[in-house]
Scaffold this active site. Structure first.
Site, mmCIF file in Angstrom:
data_model
loop_
_atom_site.group_PDB
_atom_site.id
_atom_site.type_symbol
_atom_site.label_atom_id
_atom_site.label_comp_id
_atom_site.label_asym_id
_atom_site.label_seq_id
_atom_site.Cartn_x
_atom_site.Cartn_y
_atom_site.Cartn_z
ATOM 1 N N CYS A 152 26.329 -41.162 16.768
ATOM 2 C CA CYS A 152 27.246 -40.347 17.553
ATOM 3 C C CYS A 152 26.416 -39.190 18.115
ATOM 4 O O CYS A 152 25.200 -39.185 17.967
ATOM 5 C CB CYS A 152 28.443 -39.875 16.732
ATOM 6 S SG CYS A 152 28.064 -38.780 15.343
ATOM 7 N N TRP A 153 27.052 -38.233 18.742
ATOM 8 C CA TRP A 153 26.279 -37.180 19.399
ATOM 9 C C TRP A 153 25.278 -36.548 18.454
ATOM 10 O O TRP A 153 24.125 -36.420 18.777
ATOM 11 C CB TRP A 153 27.212 -36.138 20.008
ATOM 12 C CG TRP A 153 27.814 -36.605 21.295
ATOM 13 C CD1 TRP A 153 28.247 -37.871 21.593
ATOM 14 C CD2 TRP A 153 28.022 -35.818 22.451
ATOM 15 N NE1 TRP A 153 28.724 -37.916 22.862
ATOM 16 C CE2 TRP A 153 28.602 -36.658 23.422
ATOM 17 C CE3 TRP A 153 27.800 -34.497 22.769
ATOM 18 C CZ2 TRP A 153 28.945 -36.215 24.684
ATOM 19 C CZ3 TRP A 153 28.156 -34.045 24.034
ATOM 20 C CH2 TRP A 153 28.713 -34.897 24.979
#
Length: 136
Positions: free
Chosen positions: A60-61
């Site tokens: 994810c980010w």
């Protein structure tokens, strides 16, 4: 090896990681839909614990959210890694079964190096058995 993989976004880094898995001869297990990052972390964690996958990779980010979500699945030991030494150590000394990485902060080549370091470890360091048992 069967590797469960999920990411909440797609970019050069995630594509490089998937390509490295496929090129390495691994079967990649992915969720059928694009749920939220907590769902993705749980999907990968459950796939590993249920035996549908040998290991998992979440992105994810930051890598943090999917790691936390995966770690909510009993039996998962997801580790956030940003360099090969951390990834290797997570497998050796913590028996991590899910690798979490940032898809925004890692360059594609670095992410692939981190992945490879994680996959190259065949099992935990026997000297760490008591510590690994203690985190169960």
């Amino acid at each position: 090896m069967r590797v469960a993989f999920a990411s909440d976004d797609e970019n050069e880094t995630t594509r490089a990681v998937v390509a490295a898995l496929v090129d390495g001869g691994h079967e990649v297990i992915r969720p059928g839909s694009a749920p939220s990052w907590p769902d993705l972390g749980r999907f990968v964690g459950r796939a590993v614990v249920d035996g549908r996958a040998d290991l998992g990779v979440v992105m994810c980010w930051t890598g943090t959210g999917t790691a936390i979500a995966a770690n909510k699945v009993p039996g998962v030991r997801a580790a956030l890694a940003w360099d090969p030494w951390i990834a290797r150590g997570a497998r050796l000394w913590n028996d991590a079964n899910v690798l979490a990485m940032s898809l925004k902060r890692l360059a594609p080549d670095v992410a692939v190096e981190v992945l490879q370091a994680f996959l190259d470890v065949t099992g935990p360091d026997p000297d760490e058995a008591a510590n690994i048992d203690a985190i169960e």
